[in-house]
Design a protein around this motif. Structure first.
Motif, PDB file in Angstrom:
ATOM      1  N   ALA A 395      32.101  43.858  49.184  1.00 43.67           N
ATOM      2  CA  ALA A 395      31.909  43.125  50.432  1.00 43.67           C
ATOM      3  C   ALA A 395      31.774  41.641  50.123  1.00 43.67           C
ATOM      4  O   ALA A 395      31.178  41.253  49.117  1.00 43.67           O
ATOM      5  N   GLY A 396      32.316  40.807  50.988  1.00 43.95           N
ATOM      6  CA  GLY A 396      32.348  39.383  50.710  1.00 43.95           C
ATOM      7  C   GLY A 396      31.040  38.653  50.909  1.00 43.95           C
ATOM      8  O   GLY A 396      30.926  37.490  50.525  1.00 43.95           O
ATOM      9  N   ALA A 397      30.029  39.298  51.485  1.00 43.18           N
ATOM     10  CA  ALA A 397      28.797  38.602  51.850  1.00 43.18           C
ATOM     11  C   ALA A 397      28.155  37.895  50.666  1.00 43.18           C
ATOM     12  O   ALA A 397      27.641  36.781  50.796  1.00 43.18           O
ATOM     13  N   ARG A 398      28.174  38.515  49.487  1.00 44.49           N
ATOM     14  CA  ARG A 398      27.494  37.908  48.344  1.00 44.49           C
ATOM     15  C   ARG A 398      28.253  36.696  47.791  1.00 44.49           C
ATOM     16  O   ARG A 398      27.711  35.939  46.985  1.00 44.49           O
ATOM     17  N   PHE A 399      29.511  36.504  48.224  1.00 45.86           N
ATOM     18  CA  PHE A 399      30.297  35.368  47.764  1.00 45.86           C
ATOM     19  C   PHE A 399      30.290  34.207  48.756  1.00 45.86           C
ATOM     20  O   PHE A 399      30.798  33.138  48.436  1.00 45.86           O
ATOM     21  N   ARG A 400      29.754  34.419  49.948  1.00 45.26           N
ATOM     22  CA  ARG A 400      29.936  33.453  51.035  1.00 45.26           C
ATOM     23  C   ARG A 400      28.659  32.681  51.346  1.00 45.26           C
ATOM     24  O   ARG A 400      27.556  33.199  51.219  1.00 45.26           O
ATOM     25  N   LEU A 401      28.856  31.453  51.801  1.00 40.04           N
ATOM     26  CA  LEU A 401      27.772  30.662  52.367  1.00 40.04           C
ATOM     27  C   LEU A 401      27.972  30.576  53.880  1.00 40.04           C
ATOM     28  O   LEU A 401      27.203  31.126  54.647  1.00 40.04           O
ATOM     29  N   VAL A 402      29.042  29.878  54.309  1.00 38.35           N
ATOM     30  CA  VAL A 402      29.366  29.822  55.739  1.00 38.35           C
ATOM     31  C   VAL A 402      30.799  30.252  56.008  1.00 38.35           C
ATOM     32  O   VAL A 402      31.234  30.257  57.156  1.00 38.35           O
ATOM     33  N   ALA A 403      31.536  30.600  54.978  1.00 42.26           N
ATOM     34  CA  ALA A 403      32.924  31.029  55.142  1.00 42.26           C
ATOM     35  C   ALA A 403      32.994  32.338  55.919  1.00 42.26           C
ATOM     36  O   ALA A 403      32.013  33.085  56.010  1.00 42.26           O
ATOM     37  N   GLY A 404      34.179  32.614  56.463  1.00 40.64           N
ATOM     38  CA  GLY A 404      34.376  33.837  57.221  1.00 40.64           C
ATOM     39  C   GLY A 404      34.331  35.071  56.340  1.00 40.64           C
ATOM     40  O   GLY A 404      34.489  34.994  55.117  1.00 40.64           O
ATOM     41  N   PRO A 405      34.110  36.245  56.945  1.00 36.16           N
ATOM     42  CA  PRO A 405      33.978  37.484  56.179  1.00 36.16           C
ATOM     43  C   PRO A 405      35.280  37.915  55.511  1.00 36.16           C
ATOM     44  O   PRO A 405      36.379  37.544  55.928  1.00 36.16           O
ATOM     45  N   GLY A 406      35.133  38.723  54.481  1.00 32.28           N
ATOM     46  CA  GLY A 406      36.280  39.256  53.755  1.00 32.28           C
ATOM     47  C   GLY A 406      35.805  40.255  52.726  1.00 32.28           C
ATOM     48  O   GLY A 406      34.597  40.496  52.578  1.00 32.28           O
ATOM     49  N   VAL A 407      36.740  40.852  52.004  1.00 35.18           N
ATOM     50  CA  VAL A 407      36.405  41.731  50.889  1.00 35.18           C
ATOM     51  C   VAL A 407      37.172  41.267  49.662  1.00 35.18           C
ATOM     52  O   VAL A 407      38.281  40.735  49.767  1.00 35.18           O
ATOM     53  N   ARG A 408      36.557  41.450  48.499  1.00 37.60           N
ATOM     54  CA  ARG A 408      37.212  41.096  47.241  1.00 37.60           C
ATOM     55  C   ARG A 408      37.657  42.365  46.536  1.00 37.60           C
ATOM     56  O   ARG A 408      36.864  43.286  46.341  1.00 37.60           O
ATOM     57  N   ILE A 409      38.920  42.377  46.138  1.00 36.04           N
ATOM     58  CA  ILE A 409      39.485  43.519  45.419  1.00 36.04           C
ATOM     59  C   ILE A 409      39.883  43.057  44.024  1.00 36.04           C
ATOM     60  O   ILE A 409      40.681  42.133  43.868  1.00 36.04           O
ATOM     61  N   SER A 410      39.327  43.674  42.999  1.00 36.46           N
ATOM     62  CA  SER A 410      39.680  43.356  41.619  1.00 36.46           C
ATOM     63  C   SER A 410      40.890  44.184  41.208  1.00 36.46           C
ATOM     64  O   SER A 410      40.885  45.407  41.364  1.00 36.46           O
ATOM     65  N   VAL A 411      41.911  43.528  40.687  1.00 33.60           N
ATOM     66  CA  VAL A 411      43.187  44.206  40.419  1.00 33.60           C
ATOM     67  C   VAL A 411      43.437  44.454  38.940  1.00 33.60           C
ATOM     68  O   VAL A 411      44.499  44.938  38.572  1.00 33.60           O
ATOM     69  N   ALA A 412      42.467  44.137  38.080  1.00 36.39           N
ATOM     70  CA  ALA A 412      42.709  44.208  36.638  1.00 36.39           C
ATOM     71  C   ALA A 412      43.197  45.576  36.181  1.00 36.39           C
ATOM     72  O   ALA A 412      44.014  45.677  35.266  1.00 36.39           O
ATOM     73  N   GLU A 413      42.704  46.649  36.807  1.00 40.23           N
ATOM     74  CA  GLU A 413      43.107  48.005  36.405  1.00 40.23           C
ATOM     75  C   GLU A 413      43.884  48.722  37.508  1.00 40.23           C
ATOM     76  O   GLU A 413      43.995  49.943  37.483  1.00 40.23           O
ATOM     77  N   LEU A 414      44.433  47.973  38.458  1.00 40.02           N
ATOM     78  CA  LEU A 414      45.134  48.566  39.594  1.00 40.02           C
ATOM     79  C   LEU A 414      46.635  48.550  39.353  1.00 40.02           C
ATOM     80  O   LEU A 414      47.297  47.519  39.504  1.00 40.02           O
ATOM     81  N   GLU A 415      47.192  49.698  38.983  1.00 41.62           N
ATOM     82  CA  GLU A 415      48.636  49.809  38.765  1.00 41.62           C
ATOM     83  C   GLU A 415      49.383  49.647  40.093  1.00 41.62           C
ATOM     84  O   GLU A 415      48.851  49.950  41.158  1.00 41.62           O
ATOM     85  N   PRO A 416      50.650  49.182  40.041  1.00 39.80           N
ATOM     86  CA  PRO A 416      51.422  48.991  41.268  1.00 39.80           C
ATOM     87  C   PRO A 416      51.495  50.230  42.157  1.00 39.80           C
ATOM     88  O   PRO A 416      51.425  50.118  43.388  1.00 39.80           O
ATOM     89  N   VAL A 417      51.617  51.412  41.575  1.00 33.37           N
ATOM     90  CA  VAL A 417      51.676  52.621  42.400  1.00 33.37           C
ATOM     91  C   VAL A 417      50.361  52.841  43.134  1.00 33.37           C
ATOM     92  O   VAL A 417      50.332  53.311  44.276  1.00 33.37           O
ATOM     93  N   ASP A 418      49.255  52.487  42.491  1.00 26.17           N
ATOM     94  CA  ASP A 418      47.950  52.602  43.145  1.00 26.17           C
ATOM     95  C   ASP A 418      47.781  51.525  44.210  1.00 26.17           C
ATOM     96  O   ASP A 418      47.110  51.739  45.225  1.00 26.17           O
ATOM     97  N   ALA A 419      48.391  50.356  43.978  1.00 29.48           N
ATOM     98  CA  ALA A 419      48.321  49.280  44.970  1.00 29.48           C
ATOM     99  C   ALA A 419      48.963  49.713  46.281  1.00 29.48           C
ATOM    100  O   ALA A 419      48.465  49.387  47.364  1.00 29.48           O
ATOM    101  N   ALA A 420      50.054  50.445  46.195  1.00 30.40           N
ATOM    102  CA  ALA A 420      50.726  50.920  47.409  1.00 30.40           C
ATOM    103  C   ALA A 420      49.816  51.859  48.189  1.00 30.40           C
ATOM    104  O   ALA A 420      49.719  51.780  49.419  1.00 30.40           O
TER     105      ALA A 420
END
Length: 439
Positions: A395-420
């Motif tokens: 969840a983006g809350a721990r990264f934000r001060l006043v910016a709009g909401p979002g989610v962070r997805i780490s892709v280091a181990e995410l193969e292209p087939v899993d990305a789909a």
């Protein structure tokens, strides 16, 4: 929350200690409101000035913050409590940690020889060959290298510099959204954060100018692989930021190039712009190993003297065994080839997820690095929705001060087939309740 924990004490020191004890034991959690000064003074039978002094001390130490009419509350990451990452629920694919792929890290082999005897390295804190290698490494990217130093990671160096350069209550310009550990560190030092908006090219010049006019004494930013947004400086953006920074030459500029060798983006460094006070920091944990708590930095002579002076009085130096290990890896042809492979792999995986999200009409941000930022309307709803599909994202809350909401997805181990599959599941989560979720 404060009504459930009985604050005690008859002196400012005693009251502050009572609050600190409640925070460290978990009875007063982040965001918990403390009683108004006069009310607590009446309850404890002391003067309002005594309570006000206690609250001032707690603010100075980063344990509480004051929110105007919102009163005094426990800081989001109080300096007496450690905020650890949430444990990944069993059976879920972890895309929240932000760690490199272990398969793309070299095997760590400590040096075959140990330092002879029990001797101090204070007189020679840096290995000469590693210092030369660092100068070559930084110089290739246009970073001035007349003055360099080492530390136990970027947070160690930045925390030491801010504690030497600034005083509690001073303001620091921070990226928004930005790296949550840095945001927590600034708060823990008793400093004020001034949010600076970012986009796909990193820090926005207009937002930086606003922060400088608000009186910040330091700026912390990332030139590439910005975490969590993924932005990187273009030449034009770098030049625009340098022009703004020259208006306040005494402000310390901290450039955190945390992903460096695997960012998959050229470095357009602010340090090449002739600034007065600056430091460029690099770590190796993203491409040599998360257990290598080492950082190199180039800086101006004043910053070097202040950092190394404080280092001398604390840990003294960075372990030569650690330095030997880092040097051995940096000088190894096989490791360099693996780092190149890692950079190309992370770029492929990042691009695959962005492409798959776009197919479903979803907006993602990441021009460099290992993370993708996806704006949403309701972070909790999206995180919980993806959890039902077997994914665990941040969840983006721990990264934000006043910016709009979002989610962070780490892709280091995410193969292209899993990305789909992830993008399809993301779209399904949003479609299940379009009025509640946003993409």
């Amino acid at each position: 929350m404060a009504t459930q924990y009985g604050i005690s004490g008859t002196t400012a020191k005693g009251i502050a200690s009572s609050v600190e004890r409640g925070v460290s034991e978990g009875a007063l959690g982040p965001g918990a409101a403390l009683p108004p000064v006069r009310r607590l003074a009446d309850e404890l039978g002391v003067s309002p000035g005594t309570v006000a002094t206690a609250y001032k001390e707690l603010r100075r130490r980063g344990i509480v913050v004051t929110r105007g009419r919102g009163g005094t509350v426990v800081a989001a990451a109080p300096a007496v409590a450690s905020r650890r990452p949430t444990r990944v629920p069993d059976g879920l694919r972890d895309l929240a940690g932000g760690h490199p792929d272990p398969a793309l890290l070299p095997r760590l082999v400590p040096p075959s020889h140990l330092s002879p005897g029990a001797r101090s390295h204070r007189s020679t804190p840096r290995l000469g060959r590693l210092e030369d290698a660092v100068r070559d490494w930084l110089r290739r990217d246009g970073v001035p290298t007349e003055y360099v130093t080492f530390a136990h990671g970027a947070l160690d160096l930045i925390g030491r510099l801010l504690s030497v350069e600034l005083r509690p209550g001073d303001a620091v310009a921070m990226e928004d959204p930005g790296y949550h550990h840095l945001l927590d560190l600034v708060t823990a030092l008793g400093l004020r954060t001034v949010p600076v908006a970012v986009d796909d090219e990193g820090v926005r010049p207009d937002a930086l100018r606003g922060a400088l006019r608000a009186g910040v004494r330091a700026v912390v930013c990332s030139p590439r692989a910005q975490n969590p947004y993924g932005g990187c400086f273009s030449v034009e953006r770098r030049d625009a930021l340098v022009e703004v920074l020259r208006e306040e030459p005494e402000v310390l500029v901290v450039e955190n190039d945390h992903a460096s060798a695997v960012a998959d983006a050229p470095l357009h460094t602010l340090t090449a712009g002739g600034l007065t006070r600056w430091v460029h920091v690099r770590t190796v944990s993203k491409f040599l190993g998360t257990d290598l708590r080492w950082a190199a930095a180039a800086c101006d002579p004043t910053t070097l003297a202040r950092h190394d002076g404080r280092l001398l009085l604390t840990s003294g130096w960075v372990s030569h065994l650690l330095q030997e290990t880092v040097y051995g890896l940096l000088a190894d042809d096989g490791t360099r080839a693996l780092v190149t492979r890692a950079r190309e792999t992370y770029a492929l995986r990042r691009g695959a997820l962005l492409q798959e999200l776009e197919k479903h009409g979803l907006e993602g941000h990441a021009t460099s690095g290992m993370n993708v930022w996806v704006p949403v309307r309701d972070e909790s709803a999206v995180v919980n929705g993806l959890r039902s599909y077997g994914w665990w994202v941040a969840a983006g809350a721990r990264f934000r001060l006043v910016a709009g909401p979002g989610v962070r997805i780490s892709v280091a181990e995410l193969e292209p087939v899993d990305a789909a599959r992830l993008a399809s599941d993301f779209a399904a989560v949003l479609g299940e309740s379009e009025a509640t979720y946003g993409g």
